[in-house]
Every structure is written in structure tokens, then in C-alpha cells.
Design an enzyme around this catalytic site. Structure first.
Site, PDB file in Angstrom:
ATOM      1  N   SER A  48     -66.348 -94.142  60.734  1.00  8.47           N
ATOM      2  CA  SER A  48     -66.883 -92.789  60.890  1.00  8.47           C
ATOM      3  C   SER A  48     -67.173 -92.450  62.355  1.00  8.47           C
ATOM      4  O   SER A  48     -67.860 -93.194  63.050  1.00  8.47           O
ATOM      5  CB  SER A  48     -68.177 -92.662  60.078  1.00  8.47           C
ATOM      6  OG  SER A  48     -68.942 -91.567  60.491  1.00  8.47           O
ATOM      7  N   GLY A  49     -66.687 -91.289  62.777  1.00 11.16           N
ATOM      8  CA  GLY A  49     -66.993 -90.844  64.137  1.00 11.16           C
ATOM      9  C   GLY A  49     -68.462 -90.558  64.313  1.00 11.16           C
ATOM     10  O   GLY A  49     -69.055 -90.876  65.364  1.00 11.16           O
ATOM     11  N   LEU A  50     -69.091 -89.957  63.307  1.00 14.09           N
ATOM     12  CA  LEU A  50     -70.521 -89.699  63.362  1.00 14.09           C
ATOM     13  C   LEU A  50     -71.304 -90.994  63.506  1.00 14.09           C
ATOM     14  O   LEU A  50     -72.192 -91.123  64.353  1.00 14.09           O
ATOM     15  CB  LEU A  50     -70.965 -88.946  62.097  1.00 14.09           C
ATOM     16  CG  LEU A  50     -72.487 -88.843  61.870  1.00 14.09           C
ATOM     17  CD1 LEU A  50     -73.138 -88.049  62.985  1.00 14.09           C
ATOM     18  CD2 LEU A  50     -72.783 -88.229  60.508  1.00 14.09           C
ATOM     19  N   ASP A  60     -72.274 -86.588  68.134  1.00 14.56           N
ATOM     20  CA  ASP A  60     -70.914 -86.616  67.584  1.00 14.56           C
ATOM     21  C   ASP A  60     -70.101 -85.470  68.193  1.00 14.56           C
ATOM     22  O   ASP A  60     -69.604 -84.589  67.504  1.00 14.56           O
ATOM     23  CB  ASP A  60     -70.990 -86.495  66.055  1.00 14.56           C
ATOM     24  CG  ASP A  60     -69.630 -86.673  65.384  1.00 14.56           C
ATOM     25  OD1 ASP A  60     -68.733 -87.275  66.014  1.00 14.56           O
ATOM     26  OD2 ASP A  60     -69.478 -86.205  64.247  1.00 14.56           O
ATOM     27  N   ASP A  87     -61.820 -92.295  61.764  1.00 14.59           N
ATOM     28  CA  ASP A  87     -62.142 -90.886  61.934  1.00 14.59           C
ATOM     29  C   ASP A  87     -61.845 -90.562  63.400  1.00 14.59           C
ATOM     30  O   ASP A  87     -62.679 -90.751  64.286  1.00 14.59           O
ATOM     31  CB  ASP A  87     -63.617 -90.662  61.598  1.00 14.59           C
ATOM     32  CG  ASP A  87     -64.063 -89.230  61.845  1.00 14.59           C
ATOM     33  OD1 ASP A  87     -63.212 -88.384  62.160  1.00 14.59           O
ATOM     34  OD2 ASP A  87     -65.281 -88.972  61.737  1.00 14.59           O
ATOM     35  N   ASP A  89     -61.442 -87.850  65.085  1.00 14.15           N
ATOM     36  CA  ASP A  89     -61.827 -86.530  65.604  1.00 14.15           C
ATOM     37  C   ASP A  89     -60.576 -85.658  65.776  1.00 14.15           C
ATOM     38  O   ASP A  89     -59.815 -85.499  64.847  1.00 14.15           O
ATOM     39  CB  ASP A  89     -62.622 -86.675  66.900  1.00 14.15           C
ATOM     40  CG  ASP A  89     -63.952 -87.382  66.671  1.00 14.15           C
ATOM     41  OD1 ASP A  89     -64.424 -87.356  65.521  1.00 14.15           O
ATOM     42  OD2 ASP A  89     -64.500 -87.966  67.611  1.00 14.15           O
ATOM     43  N   GLU A 116     -58.571 -84.021  62.884  1.00 12.65           N
ATOM     44  CA  GLU A 116     -58.987 -82.734  62.343  1.00 12.65           C
ATOM     45  C   GLU A 116     -58.489 -81.591  63.231  1.00 12.65           C
ATOM     46  O   GLU A 116     -58.362 -81.752  64.450  1.00 12.65           O
ATOM     47  CB  GLU A 116     -60.506 -82.680  62.196  1.00 12.65           C
ATOM     48  CG  GLU A 116     -61.271 -82.886  63.481  1.00 12.65           C
ATOM     49  CD  GLU A 116     -62.757 -83.115  63.249  1.00 12.65           C
ATOM     50  OE1 GLU A 116     -63.518 -82.150  63.448  1.00 12.65           O
ATOM     51  OE2 GLU A 116     -63.135 -84.257  62.862  1.00 12.65           O
ATOM     52  N   LYS A 122     -64.802 -82.140  70.036  1.00 18.09           N
ATOM     53  CA  LYS A 122     -65.148 -81.629  68.708  1.00 18.09           C
ATOM     54  C   LYS A 122     -66.664 -81.501  68.557  1.00 18.09           C
ATOM     55  O   LYS A 122     -67.457 -82.073  69.329  1.00 18.09           O
ATOM     56  CB  LYS A 122     -64.564 -82.544  67.620  1.00 18.09           C
ATOM     57  CG  LYS A 122     -65.027 -83.994  67.619  1.00 18.09           C
ATOM     58  CD  LYS A 122     -66.397 -84.268  66.998  1.00 18.09           C
ATOM     59  CE  LYS A 122     -66.484 -83.917  65.540  1.00 18.09           C
ATOM     60  NZ  LYS A 122     -66.078 -85.057  64.674  1.00 18.09           N
ATOM     61  N   ASN A 124     -69.542 -81.790  65.239  1.00 16.02           N
ATOM     62  CA  ASN A 124     -69.638 -82.218  63.847  1.00 16.02           C
ATOM     63  C   ASN A 124     -69.538 -81.021  62.913  1.00 16.02           C
ATOM     64  O   ASN A 124     -70.126 -79.961  63.161  1.00 16.02           O
ATOM     65  CB  ASN A 124     -70.959 -82.961  63.621  1.00 16.02           C
ATOM     66  CG  ASN A 124     -71.029 -83.584  62.244  1.00 16.02           C
ATOM     67  OD1 ASN A 124     -71.321 -82.910  61.261  1.00 16.02           O
ATOM     68  ND2 ASN A 124     -70.752 -84.870  62.172  1.00 16.02           N
ATOM     69  N   SER A 125     -68.823 -81.200  61.825  1.00 18.12           N
ATOM     70  CA  SER A 125     -68.531 -80.094  60.903  1.00 18.12           C
ATOM     71  C   SER A 125     -69.774 -79.492  60.274  1.00 18.12           C
ATOM     72  O   SER A 125     -69.745 -78.326  59.834  1.00 18.12           O
ATOM     73  CB  SER A 125     -67.580 -80.586  59.801  1.00 18.12           C
ATOM     74  OG  SER A 125     -66.364 -81.024  60.354  1.00 18.12           O
ATOM     75  N   ARG A 161     -56.811 -83.672  58.659  1.00 16.45           N
ATOM     76  CA  ARG A 161     -58.049 -83.121  58.085  1.00 16.45           C
ATOM     77  C   ARG A 161     -58.082 -81.603  58.316  1.00 16.45           C
ATOM     78  O   ARG A 161     -58.045 -81.140  59.456  1.00 16.45           O
ATOM     79  CB  ARG A 161     -59.255 -83.799  58.729  1.00 16.45           C
ATOM     80  CG  ARG A 161     -60.590 -83.229  58.338  1.00 16.45           C
ATOM     81  CD  ARG A 161     -61.675 -84.183  58.797  1.00 16.45           C
ATOM     82  NE  ARG A 161     -62.938 -83.528  59.077  1.00 16.45           N
ATOM     83  CZ  ARG A 161     -64.028 -84.171  59.442  1.00 16.45           C
ATOM     84  NH1 ARG A 161     -64.007 -85.499  59.581  1.00 16.45           N
ATOM     85  NH2 ARG A 161     -65.146 -83.510  59.695  1.00 16.45           N
ATOM     86  N   HIS A 192     -61.949 -80.669  53.583  1.00 13.69           N
ATOM     87  CA  HIS A 192     -63.387 -80.831  53.816  1.00 13.69           C
ATOM     88  C   HIS A 192     -64.124 -79.564  53.404  1.00 13.69           C
ATOM     89  O   HIS A 192     -63.591 -78.447  53.524  1.00 13.69           O
ATOM     90  CB  HIS A 192     -63.624 -81.105  55.296  1.00 13.69           C
ATOM     91  CG  HIS A 192     -64.839 -81.932  55.577  1.00 13.69           C
ATOM     92  ND1 HIS A 192     -65.481 -82.684  54.626  1.00 13.69           N
ATOM     93  CD2 HIS A 192     -65.537 -82.134  56.737  1.00 13.69           C
ATOM     94  CE1 HIS A 192     -66.504 -83.306  55.178  1.00 13.69           C
ATOM     95  NE2 HIS A 192     -66.563 -82.982  56.458  1.00 13.69           N
TER      96      HIS A 192
END
Length: 544
Positions: A48-50, A60, A87, A89, A116, A122, A124-125, A161, A192
Site C-alpha cells: 500500500s502506498g498509504l 501519501d 500500489d 500511485d 492510477e 498524487k 490520497n483518494s 486503477r 475505486h
């Protein structure tokens, strides 16, 4: 372990992606958490990037560089055998960065990467997702094509993504982009959503059908029954950040408890034992490798120090303490001896006490008492020490409590594999006044260039060896293997059974070993030791 023997991680991931049943992978953010995921039975890992950025303590937002992410991935890959999906990004840049990323991931045996369709750097979503701009679709397709062209392993996977729902662009845009990415070569689509219900992703899947595998991350719509995902034929579910979040909760609670209570009693039984950390680190493998590849060291060696006698030749200095406790530069002789052993890693030290034994009380030493020290000799003390070690398969170095030495001596003894090894000082004329009774030696080869690379063995030991045959003086050191320790225990027992041998010495033991044709390896040196026999020696020891 959940890995499939013989299958590369890339092939394992491709099998998960194309599986006819719903598969699950779990987040990890370092080597330790990756191993925990594998041991839990998961077939794959979400890097996970987070979580990776959080364990660095940064946001992130690509604040951790892609090379720092790669370094973390390398530890994760080394710790596991199941596939890792990164992940990635936005791919850390343009098509060129994407190609380099894919090559570097393959070098580290990473099975797949997910990128993504947003802009670099980026965000975080789940942080103001509807205000985030999306990448140009055609430019993103080029990035996918570049990644596919760069891969050398045909099973390496690129997951595209789609962030259309996150950014508020709706279903039609999500489908348009997903199809473009599929045609560009994406091996799967990650759709997502930030809604608390699965409506968006279910609508997408219904329209998408089975054109290519679809991956989901139900972090926000966590209350949805997993059977819903099965019924809609999703490919992989990612549990995206829950190991990191659970560890944060546990660490916060432990930290607060320690601050408030200022002791360990309330938490020690609630945290993993240190032994579990060692197990996860695979400490046992290192020990096995050391045994296989390193020369024998001090880890499996104990020392026996014979220090039962008074040392009456030192007069008033030993009126209230044995010689081994006489101070040299303010420190007892025994402390100097223990320090020399400790310096090469020998921590297991047995000291045989006798005269004024209560004064021999240094810490971190094991004591064995010879209360008959006045009527017995060195072998009686040695026998008591060996009997106290019964059942321990260790190499043993025997030395005296009044002989100082440099760490070179025990270090050299530890590296030899022979059953019996002694040290001989070839400068015997100068050292002869320090020789113990019967301590002169004739060896198979005198100390010379020829002896430098040859194995030298003891031929005889005694005080009647002709000067022309004398090659040195025994220094008071004997190293024995576990098998030899058993043998000399038997020999000492037999010798002491004879009344005339009550005060037998180690040189007598060595002579008996020679009679029984037991090879005794000789190591030559000049100096590096000092036998303290009189007041002059005490003064000289201050400069040793």
C-alpha cells in the site's frame, strides 16, 4: 505458507487475477508485516502506498521517493514467497519513469504494479477526491503501453486503477477509461469508490461484464457482505490498510500505558514476546548459517579458570585473598582474565575457588568450589569444573587464575578444530622461570618458517627434556573439544583414584594423554602472556 512451490511470484499473481473464485490479498508495508500476511495464509500482498508512506511518517503525496519505496519492497520481497502487488500511485512520472519502474520491480521479484489515472504528485483518494484532477486518458494509455513494453517477464501484471468515481466523473467515464486501458494492455482494472455502499462498483461491474479481471478495495463500503462480491464475479479483494491501522492503535495504547504507569507489568503479557520477533526475523537461519560457514568461534566455548590456591609466594598480598584477586593497576587479576575472554566473545566462564573463596565474588562468573584445595592440586579442581558442565556439549579452554594473557590466545584456540590444543612459547629461555613443574615441551617441528603453515603436535612434556630438543615452554592453556573433555574427565578420575596423585597437575594430564596416543596440537607464540609468580611479576604486570 500460501505460496505455490515452483511457481514464480508473477505466475502466482496471474493465477489469482484469472482465478474462477474470489481471491483476497492483504496490505503490508515492510518486511515484517509482509511475513505476517504470508503466515496468515494470504496468497498475495498489497504494498500500500498509504501504508508505506505512513510508516516513513510522511503524507501519501509522493513525499517518499520511488527509490525509498523500492527499498521497502526489496525487504518485503526478501521476507516472503507470495506475490506482491505494488500500489504504484501514478507511476512516479511519465511513460519513461513507468518503464524504469517496471524494470526495477522485476529485478526485485515484484509480481505486479497498480497505477492510477491521476496526476503526479498524487493525493490520497479519500482526501477531497472530487476536487482532484484526472490524468489525460490517452497519456495514461501510453504509460500502460510503455510499462508492458518494458517488462521482460510475460506474467508481470499491470493493473489500471480508474478514479472516475472518486473524482466525481461518473459511470460512463469510468467505463470509457477502463476500456481504453484494457486495450492499451492493462491486465486488470481496479475500480475505486469512496461511497459507504457498493453501488458504484456494482454498477460498473454489471456494465463491464467479464472483459478483463476487476479488482476492488472495499475500505469505505466495508459493511458489504463478501458474498456480494462473489456473486458479481469480482477477481480480487484488497484489504488495503488494516495492518497499519491496527498496529497504530496498539502502539498508541501501549505508549499511553507506559507513560501513565511507568512500568511494564500491565503490558508485557499483552505484547508479542521478543522470541516471536526473533522468529519472524528468522534468527535461527542465521545461526545455522554461522555454524555452516564461519570458522568455529567463541559462541560454543566456555572457559575454566583454576584459581583455588592461595599463592603464598606473594606474602602479605595473599594473606586475606587468593592470588587471583590481587590487584593489577587497581583491578583484580581475575577481572583482567575475564575481560580477555569476554573480548573474544567467551561469556561463559567457570572459576574454581578454594582459598578465601568468599573474596572471589566478581559478577557474571560461575563459581565451583574446591574446599579441599590445600590437600589437592590442579586436576582435582579441573575435575570439579568439568563435572559441573556435564551434559553441555561445549568446547572448553582451561587456564590459570594467575596468568594474564592477550585476547590473541583464546581467539586462536577457538579457531582450531583439533580435540586437544595447547599454546607453547618458543622463547623458552627467557620464559623458563615462569614454567610450571614439567612445562618444557618437545614438539614435532620447532617454531620456524616451516612450522608456519604446518600442523605441529606435542611429542613430550617434562622437566628432563634435553636442551637441544626443547622447543618451548607450556603457557598454561589447554583447549579441549566436547569429546576430549569426556576423555580427560575419565583420565582425571582414574589418576585421582591413586593416593599419590592427589596433587596432580595439568602437565601430568598432558603426559597421560600422550601415553594414550591422543594427539595434542601445538600453537606457537612468543609472549602475549605473563605468569605471576612473585612480587616482581606483580610490578611487571602493571605494564603488560
Amino acid at each position: 505458507m500460501s505460496s505455490t512451490p515452483g511457481l514464480s511470484t508473477t505466475k502466482q499473481f496471474r493465477n489469482l487475477l484469472l482465478s474462477d473464485q474470489l481471491e483476497f490479498i492483504c496490505e503490508a508495508h515492510n518486511g515484517l508485516s509482509a511475513k505476517i500476511v504470508q503466515e496468515a495464509g494470504f496468497k498475495g500482498i498489497w504494498a500500500s502506498g498509504l501504508s508505506i508512506s505512513a510508516q516513513f511518517g510522511v503524507r501519501d503525496n509522493n513525499e517518499a521517493s520511488w527509490t525509498q519505496v523500492l527499498e521497502t519492497l526489496e525487504f518485503m520481497s526478501d521476507a516472503t514467497t507470495i506475490p506482491i502487488l505494488l500500489d504504484g500511485d501514478t507511476g512516479y512520472g511519465n511513460f519513461n519513469n513507468m518503464q524504469r519502474l517496471v524494470r526495477k520491480l522485476e529485478q526485485r521479484k515484484i509480481a505486479a504494479v497498480c497505477i492510477e489515472d491521476k496526476l503526479f504528485p498524487k493525493t490520497n483518494s479519500f482526501i477531497k477526491g472530487d476536487a482532484q484532477p484526472m490524468a489525460d486518458m490517452h497519456e495514461f494509455c501510453g504509460k500502460i503501453k510503455a510499462g508492458k513494453d518494458a517488462q521482460s517477464d510475460p506474467n508481470f501484471s499491470i493493473i489500471a486503477r480508474v478514479e472516475s468515481f472518486i473524482c466525481g466523473w461518473g459511470l460512463a467515464e469510468a467505463l470509457r477509461r477502463a476500456e481504453a486501458y484494457r486495450q492499451a494492455g492493462a491486465d486488470g482494472i481496479l475500480i475505486h469508490s469512496a461511497l459507504a455502499v457498493p453501488d458504484e462498483i456494482l454498477a460498473f461491474k454489471q456494465e463491464w461484464g467479464n472483459r478483463c479481471p476487476v479488482v476492488i478495495v472495499p475500505t469505505k463500503y466495508y459493511a458489504t457482505p463478501t458474498d456480494v462480491f462473489r456473486q458479481h464475479n469480482f477477481s480480487i479483494v484488497i484489504w488495503a490498510n488494516h495492518l497499519l491501522r491496527s498496529s497504530v492503535t496498539a502502539m498508541q495504547k501501549t505508549a499511553r500505558t507506559l507513560k501513565e504507569q511507568e512500568h511494564l507489568l500491565s503490558i508485557e503479557d499483552k505484547v508479542a514476546p521478543v522470541s516471536e520477533i526473533f522468529r519472524l526475523q528468522n534468527a535461527a537461519e542465521l545461526q545455522e548459517a554461522e555454524d555452516r560457514y564461519l570458522p568455529r568461534g567463541a559462541e560454543d566455548t566456555c572457559a575454566i579458570v583454576l584459581a583455588a590456591s592461595r599463592g603464598s609466594e606473594l606474602g602479605e598480598l595473599t594473606e586475606h585473598q587468593p592470588k587471583t584477586m590481587v590487584k593489577i593497576q587497581g583491578t583484580p587479576i581475575l577481572t583482567h582474565i575475564a575481560d580477555a575472554y569476554n573480548a573474544v566473545g567467551i561469556k561463559d566462564i567457570v572459576v574454581v575457588r578454594g582459598y578465601k573463596k568468599e573474596t572471589v565474588n566478581l559478577p557474571n562468573l560461575t563459581y565451583v568450589d574446591n574446599d579441599e584445595y590445600a590437600e589437592t592440586g590442579e586436576l582435582a579442581s579441573l575435575l570439579k569444573a568439568l563435572q559441573s558442565r556435564k551434559g553441555r556439549a561445549q568446547h572448553t579452554i582451561v587456564s590459570y587464575g594467575d596468568v594474564l594473557f592477550n585476547k590473541y590466545i583464546p581467539q586462536s584456540l577457538c579457531q582450531e578444530s583439533d580435540d586437544c590444543v595447547i599454546f607453547i612459547d618458543s622463547n623458552w629461555r627467557e620464559q623458563s622461570r615462569y614454567s610450571r613443574l614439567g612445562g618444557f615441551a618437545e614438539c614435532s617441528i620447532p617454531n620456524s618458517r616451516r612450522a608456519f603453515n604446518a600442523k605441529v603436535y606435542l611429542k613430550q612434556l617434562g622437566n628432563k627434556i634435553p636442551e637441544s630438543n626443547t622447543h618451548g615452554v607450556w603457557m598454561g592453556f589447554l583447549k579441549v573439544s566436547p569429546a576430549a573433555a569426556t576423555l580427560i574427565t575419565t583420565i582425571i578420575t582414574e589418576l585421582l583414584a591413586q593416593p599419590g596423585n592427589r596433587k596432580a597437575t595439568i602437565p601430568q594430564l598432558l603426559q597421560e594423554l600422550l601415553k594414550r596416543q591422543q594427539p595434542i596440537r601445538v600453537l606457537y607464540t612468543v609472549g602475549h602472556w605473563l605468569d605471576i609468580n612473585n612480587l616482581e611479576d606483580v610490578v611487571q604486570a602493571g605494564e603488560f
